[in-house]
Scaffold this active site. Structure first.
Site, PDB file in Angstrom:
ATOM      1  N   CYS A   1       0.819  -1.215   0.000  1.00 31.08           N
ATOM      2  CA  CYS A   1       0.000   0.000   0.000  1.00 31.08           C
ATOM      3  C   CYS A   1       0.846   1.255   0.000  1.00 31.08           C
ATOM      4  O   CYS A   1       0.326   2.360  -0.156  1.00 31.08           O
ATOM      5  CB  CYS A   1      -0.949  -0.011   1.198  1.00 31.08           C
ATOM      6  SG  CYS A   1      -2.672  -0.230   0.704  1.00 31.08           S
TER       7      CYS A   1
ATOM      8  N   GLY B   1     -10.646 -15.537 -12.131  1.00 29.35           N
ATOM      9  CA  GLY B   1      -9.622 -14.516 -12.056  1.00 29.35           C
ATOM     10  C   GLY B   1      -8.939 -14.286 -13.386  1.00 29.35           C
ATOM     11  O   GLY B   1      -9.442 -14.680 -14.453  1.00 29.35           O
ATOM     12  N   HIS B   2      -7.762 -13.678 -13.321  1.00 35.24           N
ATOM     13  CA  HIS B   2      -7.021 -13.346 -14.530  1.00 35.24           C
ATOM     14  C   HIS B   2      -5.534 -13.374 -14.206  1.00 35.24           C
ATOM     15  O   HIS B   2      -5.114 -12.996 -13.111  1.00 35.24           O
ATOM     16  CB  HIS B   2      -7.411 -11.946 -15.024  1.00 35.24           C
ATOM     17  CG  HIS B   2      -6.677 -11.510 -16.253  1.00 35.24           C
ATOM     18  ND1 HIS B   2      -6.953 -12.013 -17.507  1.00 35.24           N
ATOM     19  CD2 HIS B   2      -5.661 -10.626 -16.420  1.00 35.24           C
ATOM     20  CE1 HIS B   2      -6.141 -11.451 -18.393  1.00 35.24           C
ATOM     21  NE2 HIS B   2      -5.345 -10.603 -17.754  1.00 35.24           N
TER      22      HIS B   2
ATOM     23  N   ASP C   1     -11.527  -4.843   3.594  1.00 33.74           N
ATOM     24  CA  ASP C   1     -12.646  -3.966   3.250  1.00 33.74           C
ATOM     25  C   ASP C   1     -13.989  -4.642   3.554  1.00 33.74           C
ATOM     26  O   ASP C   1     -14.952  -3.976   3.956  1.00 33.74           O
ATOM     27  CB  ASP C   1     -12.586  -3.594   1.766  1.00 33.74           C
ATOM     28  CG  ASP C   1     -11.449  -2.635   1.452  1.00 33.74           C
ATOM     29  OD1 ASP C   1     -10.992  -1.941   2.373  1.00 33.74           O
ATOM     30  OD2 ASP C   1     -11.006  -2.599   0.291  1.00 33.74           O
TER      31      ASP C   1
ATOM     32  N   LYS D   1       0.560   3.044  -3.474  1.00 28.67           N
ATOM     33  CA  LYS D   1      -0.703   3.516  -4.035  1.00 28.67           C
ATOM     34  C   LYS D   1      -0.664   5.025  -4.275  1.00 28.67           C
ATOM     35  O   LYS D   1       0.226   5.735  -3.788  1.00 28.67           O
ATOM     36  CB  LYS D   1      -1.864   3.130  -3.122  1.00 28.67           C
ATOM     37  CG  LYS D   1      -1.932   3.887  -1.814  1.00 28.67           C
ATOM     38  CD  LYS D   1      -3.050   3.362  -0.921  1.00 28.67           C
ATOM     39  CE  LYS D   1      -4.414   3.449  -1.576  1.00 28.67           C
ATOM     40  NZ  LYS D   1      -5.487   2.911  -0.718  1.00 28.67           N
TER      41      LYS D   1
ATOM     42  N   ASP E   1     -17.051   4.612   1.119  1.00 27.54           N
ATOM     43  CA  ASP E   1     -16.835   3.568   2.117  1.00 27.54           C
ATOM     44  C   ASP E   1     -15.811   2.560   1.607  1.00 27.54           C
ATOM     45  O   ASP E   1     -15.418   2.561   0.438  1.00 27.54           O
ATOM     46  CB  ASP E   1     -18.163   2.871   2.441  1.00 27.54           C
ATOM     47  CG  ASP E   1     -19.052   3.730   3.340  1.00 27.54           C
ATOM     48  OD1 ASP E   1     -18.551   4.184   4.379  1.00 27.54           O
ATOM     49  OD2 ASP E   1     -20.227   3.940   2.982  1.00 27.54           O
ATOM     50  N   ASP E   2     -15.407   1.655   2.495  1.00 24.63           N
ATOM     51  CA  ASP E   2     -14.384   0.674   2.141  1.00 24.63           C
ATOM     52  C   ASP E   2     -14.847  -0.251   1.016  1.00 24.63           C
ATOM     53  O   ASP E   2     -14.022  -0.746   0.240  1.00 24.63           O
ATOM     54  CB  ASP E   2     -14.014  -0.156   3.375  1.00 24.63           C
ATOM     55  CG  ASP E   2     -13.319   0.691   4.432  1.00 24.63           C
ATOM     56  OD1 ASP E   2     -12.168   1.077   4.201  1.00 24.63           O
ATOM     57  OD2 ASP E   2     -13.929   0.976   5.477  1.00 24.63           O
TER      58      ASP E   2
END
Length: 709
Positions: free
Chosen positions: A401, A511-512, A461, A404, A421-422
């Site tokens: 983080c 997913g990817h 989150d 970011k 919000d989260d």
């Protein structure tokens, strides 16, 4: 510092952080083999240097001086460090099994795990005694015992050179600490049989002078918390018992199909086992062409030969070099105080000068691991566009983080003065569902640990909204590598991801994946709400603030990237980041407002609560829990690259090292909850469940104002 210049095509795995492997990593840093991905597996982030152990036991060296920091060393070599204990080798599938970790694949493997002096057949040993090997565990146990007060009674099982050397060191440490001490050596045969008559006689005289009791031709049959029982029925009083006799190989080696009848791995002159892809060195190996005693000098001198032969095996070019050990070697034995005995070819000498010589040799060996070149950012080109230097800076850009986009930049780009919000709330009929997405640029060398951190981070989150995790999509970018290696790494990542998500009650449904410049792992997660979601907008004046994890991951990982963080603190920080918060969220389900503390730091995420709730807040900085090492690093002025943006706008918060950590970007941080009622009772419930929770402040009436005590 190794950088990836071509795709990875081969996996070199080093099991154990012994002297030979440490030297391999040191040299690999300056002379890597392009296309090779290196992994080192060791149970501890530190590896004790055997040559300095008696000096550490005697109090002449600190623990930091004793240990090789494998975290720093692996980073310096561009290797991944797996902190786990190897438990087996699948030679058919080319996999190393590791306790508590997915199996790691290899193309070429080297084993340097040392030996153990554990005595499993001796009654009470596992409960009441400490084996002298492995060294790191013994050093930790001795440190704790040596710091106690009052009379001290010690028993050493084994009267070889190692046991006697430890006994003299322990007696010196205890007496210089002012403690009344007794040390007894218990030997089933004749003590010091590996030495010549002259050296043995000198050491026996030293034992007598130090009032160390030597009991020969007797065997321990039982170990209790306060005594050792001998085969004669005699009892030796002892509150600290260590085993320095009967050193044996680790039991799992016998199951590999590589070991001899004694459990050691026989190797040829090229240091290869009977499997040409597997090498072995140090005490766990048996040199069949020229058998030698188990001694560190041979492990050190095996390093350049092993380095060359590993490269030959990986590059498939041939040209391996034979290892030819010397017939005899200089034995330097510490005598407790700063004096030593030297023996070679049957001649023995002793005195303080020899200790200073030994100290010089040992410190010179350790200097090569203590003075590693710090990682640095690539040099900026010239000419370059204006502002390029200001935007990149001299500090390596943080991961997690810490990489970011800053809060002000993000708000300006989104055109809103307040972030949401989260997680987003979706209404489907009467059912409320939340959804959020997160991905992290890797800042941990082990992709399994990175995956666990990323999964906990993404789940944060959902937990912060008071929801139960439901489903997840994985998004993975792997560094450029061959299909075979990509399959290995992706298998590790997905196994780790499934374990974390299933433990939280969610399933990965898709997913990817793609290849790119560096490892990036992310998840999109949904959750179901059994009651109204907990948002940012419910805090009320008088609510108290609870934090469920200590701060400091940002500064510790920033320091790690600069080679300035202690490896043990880095591993401890990673362990905190991997701790899930589902249980904490359930305890805090009645919170007025809640968020998870991540990239914007504690202050930034608290500001979001205050803005949404129309309140202010007061933080008692002295009560904010911190990770080990975080405050020391903050005092040195170390900051994450995101810290300046997080700090902006908090003019009422003073500048001091502890307050600076309020703006430290956290990865997979704890929950921050504003709670009415008895916050202390909630903290007690959280502590009982293993959360490092604390009441750190309260919500106030002064809108949007955050102050600190």
């Amino acid at each position: 510092m190794q950088s990836q210049t071509i795709p990875y095509t081969r996996d070199l795995v080093l099991i154990g952080g012994g002297h030979t492997h440490a030297l391999i990593l040191r040299r690999w840093a300056t002379d890597p083999l392009p296309g090779t991905r290196v992994t080192v597996i060791n149970p501890d982030p530190r590896a004790a240097y055997s040559g300095m152990l008696p000096g550490f036991i005697a109090g002449h060296y600190t623990r930091d001086e004793l240990d090789i920091d494998l975290v720093k060393l692996a980073q310096h070599a561009g290797a991944r460090l797996v902190t786990g204990r190897a438990s087996g080798i699948d030679r058919v599938k080319h996999l190393v099994q590791i306790q508590g970790h997915p199996a790691v694949g290899y193309d070429v493997l080297s084993v340097d795990v040392g030996i153990t002096s554990e005595m499993p057949d001796l009654e009470g040993f596992s409960r009441h005694a400490v084996p002298a090997k492995p060294l790191s565990a013994f050093a930790g146990a001795w440190s704790q015992f040596a710091q106690e007060s009052g009379p001290a009674e010690v028993a050493v099982l084994g009267g070889g050179v190692a046991g006697v050397e430890l006994a003299m060191a322990m007696m010196h440490r205890l007496r210089t600490s002012g403690r009344e001490a007794s040390v007894t050596i218990i030997e089933k045969n004749v003590a010091l049989s590996a030495l010549g008559d002259s050296a043995a006689r000198r050491i026996r005289d030293t034992l007598n002078a130090q009032s160390i009791r030597l009991m020969e031709h007797c065997t321990a049959t039982e170990i209790h918390s306060d005594r050792v029982v001998l085969d004669s029925g005699a009892v030796v009083a002892a509150g600290f018992v260590t085993g320095a006799a009967g050193a044996r190989p680790w039991g799992w080696l016998a199951r590999t199909g590589l070991a001899d009848e004694a459990g050691f791995i026989p190797v040829d002159t090229r240091l290869r086992s009977r499997d040409p892809l597997i090498f072995a060195v140090g005490d766990c190996a048996e040199m069949t062409a020229s058998p030698r005693p188990k001694a560190g000098v041979f492990a050190v001198r095996q390093a350049p030969v092993l380095f060359r032969n590993l490269r030959a095996a990986l590059s498939e070019t041939g040209g391996m070099k034979p290892y030819r050990p010397q017939k005899d070697y200089l034995k330097l034995i510490s005598l407790g105080r700063k004096s030593a005995l030297a023996e070679r070819f049957g001649q023995a000498f002793s005195g303080p000068v020899l200790w200073r010589w030994k100290d010089h040799i040992d410190r010179k060996f350790m200097d090569q691991f203590d003075r590693l070149t710090p990682p640095s950012s690539p040099a900026l080109p010239w000419p370059r566009a204006g502002g390029a230097g200001a935007s990149t800076g001299e500090q390596p850009v943080c991961g997690g983080c810490g990489s970011k986009i800053g809060p002000r930049t993000l708000q300006n780009a989104l055109g809103t003065g307040q972030l949401g919000d989260d997680a987003a709330v979706l209404q489907t009929g009467s059912q409320q569902q939340v959804i959020s997405t997160d991905h992290l640029r890797a800042f941990v060398s082990d992709p399994v640990v990175m995956t666990r951190i990323a999964a906990v981070h993404a789940l944060g989150d959902i937990w912060a909204m008071g929801a139960d995790p439901q489903a997840a999509l994985a998004s993975v970018i792997l560094p450029h590598q061959s299909p075979e290696l990509a399959e290995r790494q992706l298998a590790e990542i997905m196994q780790a991801a499934q374990e974390v998500m299933r433990a939280a009650g969610a399933e990965i449904t898709g997913g990817h994946s793609t290849l790119g410049a560096e490892l990036t792992i992310g998840f999109t997660v949904t959750g179901l709400c059994t009651r109204d979601p907990v948002t940012l907008a419910g805090a009320r004046p008088g609510d108290r603030l609870i934090l469920t994890k200590p701060l400091g991951s940002g500064v510790i990982m920033a320091a790690h990237m600069q080679g300035r963080a202690a490896g043990a603190d880095v591993i401890a920080a990673q362990a905190e980041m991997m701790k899930p918060q589902g249980g904490a969220a359930r305890i805090l389900a009645r919170a007025s407002a809640m968020t998870d503390v991540t990239g914007f730091g504690l202050a930034g995420h608290l500001r979001n609560i205050c803005k949404a709730s129309g309140t202010g807040a007061r933080i008692d900085t002295a009560r904010v829990p911190l990770m080990d090492g975080a405050l020391t690093l903050s005092e040195k002025g170390i900051r994450s690259t995101l810290w300046p943006e997080n700090r902006a706008g908090f003019d009422d918060v003073p500048d001091h090292p502890r307050a600076a950590l309020l703006f430290d970007p956290q990865t997979a941080g704890g929950l921050l909850a504003a709670v009415p009622g008895d916050a202390d009772d909630l903290c007690a419930q959280l502590s009982a469940k293993g959360y490092a929770a604390a009441v750190i402040g309260e919500i106030t009436e002064e809108a949007f104002q955050i102050v600190t005590d």
